[in-house]
Motif scaffolding. Sequence first.
Motif, short mmCIF file in Angstrom:
data_model
loop_
_atom_site.label_atom_id
_atom_site.label_comp_id
_atom_site.label_asym_id
_atom_site.label_seq_id
_atom_site.Cartn_x
_atom_site.Cartn_y
_atom_site.Cartn_z
N ASN A 176 0.92 -1.18 0.11
CA ASN A 176 0.17 0.01 0.09
C ASN A 176 0.96 1.18 -0.21
OD1 ASN A 176 1.11 0.10 2.45
ND2 ASN A 176 -1.15 0.14 3.52
N ASN A 191 -2.90 8.13 -11.01
CA ASN A 191 -3.08 6.94 -11.16
C ASN A 191 -2.61 6.15 -9.55
OD1 ASN A 191 -4.22 6.69 -13.50
ND2 ASN A 191 -2.57 6.64 -14.40
N ASN A 210 -4.72 4.82 -4.77
CA ASN A 210 -4.71 3.46 -3.81
C ASN A 210 -3.65 3.55 -2.92
OD1 ASN A 210 -7.12 2.63 -5.29
ND2 ASN A 210 -6.21 1.65 -6.80
N TYR A 211 -2.59 4.19 -2.94
CA TYR A 211 -1.55 4.04 -2.13
C TYR A 211 -1.73 5.00 -0.93
CZ TYR A 211 0.95 1.46 -5.66
OH TYR A 211 1.08 0.48 -6.57
N GLN A 212 -1.50 4.35 0.13
CA GLN A 212 -1.45 5.18 1.53
C GLN A 212 -0.37 5.90 1.65
OE1 GLN A 212 -4.27 4.95 3.48
NE2 GLN A 212 -5.07 4.03 1.79
#
Length: 292
Positions: free
Chosen positions: A185, A228, A231-233
Motif C-alpha cells: 500500500n 493513478n 490507492n496508495y496510503q
Amino acid sequence: MNCKQFNTILLEEVLLSLGHLPTKQSEKEAWYLNPFSKENHASFKLNKSLNIWYLFSDGIGGNNIDFMKRYLNTSISEILDWTENQNFSSFQNHRIPNRKLENLDKTYDITEVKNIQHPALFEYLRERRVENQTEFLNEIHYRMNDKNYFGIGFKNDSDGYEIRNAYSKICLGKKDISTINNGSNSIRIFEGFFDFLSFKNVEKFLEKEPSDYIILNSVSMVNKIKNNLGNYQNIELYFDNDGAGNHAVEMIKSKNEKAKDCRILYSSFKDLNDWLIHKKPSNERQLKCRRR
C-alpha cells in the motif's frame, strides 16, 4: 545540447511531453490553455511555421528556451539537462551520431539478453556503487548502424530497455515507465533506474520495508502516473534536485495529498545516486523523508 539546438525541437513535442494538448489546431498554428496557470479559454498560441509561442492573456512569448525558463522557473543549464533526458523525435537525427539517444526507431537489433557478465559493465556498476543490484538488470548486446554494442539493460513496461554504459545512454524500444509491484500500500517513485538501485542499497539502513516502485525513466513520464496513485496510503518521491524535479514533485503533490518529497535525504547532491557515490552518512538510520 545547446540553446540553438533545443530551439529547433518542435515546441508541440515539448508541450506534449509536459502533458499539454491543443484545444484546436490547424496546419500552421495550435491553441492551448495557459500552461503556466489555470484558465478556461485557450490564449496560448503556437506558430508551427516559426516554432514560437505567444500568450495573449499575459502578453508574453518567445522560443523554446523562453517557454521552459518560465515553465520550470530554473536556469538554462538545468533546462538543457532536462532536455537531454527527453525523447524528442524532432531531434533524434542530431543525437544519433553522439549515441545520446533516448528513443530509437527500429534501426537496431537486440542480439542477446543475459545476466551481467562483462567485466566492463561490472566495473561501471561498481563506479555507480550498485554492483550488488544486478537482479534488476540484464546485459544487452545489440547491433545498430552495422556496429555491435553492449550495455546494462533495465526493462520497462513496454518491453523496451534503458541501456547504459560508460559511453551511452539510450532506450531500445518504446519509451515507458518501469513498475515493480509487490502488493504494497506504499509506493516509491524515482526518475531513473540508478536512483532506484541506489535506494535499494540503503533501504534497510533507512528502516524502510520494501514497497511498490515506479521508475519513470524520464521525468516527462510523470504525466502518465500522476493521476493513478490514489490507492496508495504512502507515496514517496525521490526526484532530482533541479527545476524539472521540482516541477514533477509539485505535479504529483497537487494530485495526491499523501505524496511526500523525500529529497532531504540527498539535498546537497544532484540525485540519489550522486549522493550514494560521494557520501555515505553515518546516521542513515535517523534519516527520514519529510513533507515539503
